[in-house]
Design an enzyme around this catalytic site. Structure first.
Site, PDB file in Angstrom:
ATOM      1  N   SER A 146      -6.290 -37.649 -72.726  1.00  0.00           N
ATOM      2  CA  SER A 146      -7.477 -38.501 -72.633  1.00  0.00           C
ATOM      3  C   SER A 146      -8.655 -37.619 -72.271  1.00  0.00           C
ATOM      4  CB  SER A 146      -7.277 -39.572 -71.549  1.00  0.00           C
ATOM      5  OG  SER A 146      -8.487 -40.260 -71.274  1.00  0.00           O
ATOM      6  N   TYR A 159      -4.698 -42.344 -62.969  1.00  0.00           N
ATOM      7  CA  TYR A 159      -4.537 -42.098 -64.401  1.00  0.00           C
ATOM      8  C   TYR A 159      -5.107 -40.735 -64.780  1.00  0.00           C
ATOM      9  CZ  TYR A 159      -5.412 -42.664 -69.440  1.00  0.00           C
ATOM     10  OH  TYR A 159      -5.466 -42.490 -70.800  1.00  0.00           O
ATOM     11  N   LYS A 163      -3.448 -37.227 -66.450  1.00  0.00           N
ATOM     12  CA  LYS A 163      -3.916 -36.696 -67.733  1.00  0.00           C
ATOM     13  C   LYS A 163      -4.399 -35.253 -67.589  1.00  0.00           C
ATOM     14  CE  LYS A 163      -2.897 -40.212 -70.262  1.00  0.00           C
ATOM     15  NZ  LYS A 163      -1.840 -40.093 -71.284  1.00  0.00           N
TER      16      LYS A 163
END
Length: 297
Positions: A146, A159, A163
């Site tokens: 991402s 998150y 990533k």
């Protein structure tokens, strides 16, 4: 890997979103698809639709957080087709309440996110790369990371941390394969905002990793803003097209938008200048991403 037709693709998180779009994109390129997902019902529906359209696809219910299940996925793929040429480590989750301060995330959020977003990638590499190397054929690996793995700030800290780690693991994979002259390319897919159900990930959270206080919720204002942003975001099919071209081009860094370039550059320049950064909010960057797309229509 210049030739896709007749080759074998394994895609995790293939029952929805980017994974499902990649399954269709690579199937249309003539690949046979091994589709994996933790949601068995949605996975079966996806594979039935692929088969009905004349594509060869098998469904293997897989929790990528479980190393043994990823091993079993590899066993099933090789038993069915005898080889794997494209591995898409795509499965991912986002815990709810992504605009909390980093210290407020419960341990269950950290463990779940790390299990899927980081260890899911690690398990895929450990289960497939040795067999792909042994096969000796040209191949490719895609990690769906991402832009959140390239920028920083307060938003979606759990998150984003996973990533960032997935980015580093994928760069190490790329370097390791090049050092040994292996015919396996690597792409690090870093999408911006994409219109998927990843922010409904709680539907697939294991019971053992549910916080005692229940899932966090955003304010009604933030929920409304998020809904508006996702309605104007890039489609999974657009991302799948970009990913497919990256395989053909043997390209490592694959970004789907330039809207986050300033944030990436500012962070890197702050590191090199040894100065304190001024991070933009993830929400502001996402609005810029959608705004740039709407301006180009």
């Amino acid at each position: 890997m210049q030739e896709l037709s007749g080759r074998i693709a394994v895609i995790t998180g293939a029952a929805s979103g980017i994974g499902l779009a990649m399954a269709w994109r690579f199937a249309r390129a003539g690949m046979k698809v091994v589709a994996a997902d933790v949601d068995a019902a949605a996975l079966a529906t996806a594979c039935a639709a692929l088969a009905a359209a004349g594509h060869e696809a098998i469904a293997v219910r897989t929790d990528v957080a479980n190393a043994a299940e990823v091993d079993a996925l590899a066993d099933r793929a090789y038993a069915a087709f005898g080889a794997v040429h494209l591995l898409c480590n795509n499965a991912g989750v986002v815990p709810s309440g992504r605009y909390r301060p980093v210290w407020e995330y419960p341990l269950e959020d950290w463990r779940w996110s790390l299990d899927v977003n980081l260890f899911g990638v690690i398990h895929g590499l450990r289960s497939f790369i040795p067999r792909m190397l042994e096969g000796g054929a040209p191949g490719h690996v895609i990690t769906t990371a991402s832009v959140a793995g390239l920028i920083s700030g307060s938003g979606s800290a759990v998150y984003s941390a996973t990533k960032h780690a997935a980015v580093r693991v994928t760069e190490a994979l790329y370097a390791s394969l090049r050092e040994r002259g292996a015919p396996i390319g690597v792409s690090l897919l870093c999408p911006g905002l994409v219109n998927t159900r990843i922010y409904e990930s709680e539907r697939n959270r294991p019971d053992r990793l549910r916080p005692a206080a229940g899932p966090a919720t955003e304010s009604e204002e933030l929920q409304a803003v998020a809904a508006s942003l996702y309605a104007g975001a890039m489609s999974p099919e657009e991302v799948a097209d970009i990913a497919c071209q990256a395989v053909l081009d043997d390209r490592l860094y694959v970004l789907t938008t330039g809207s986050f370039d300033d944030a990436i550059r500012d962070r890197m320049e702050a590191i090199l200048a040894r100065r304190n950064p001024e991070f933009a909010t993830l929400l502001a960057l996402s609005k810029r991403d959608v705004g740039s797309r709407e301006a180009g229509r």
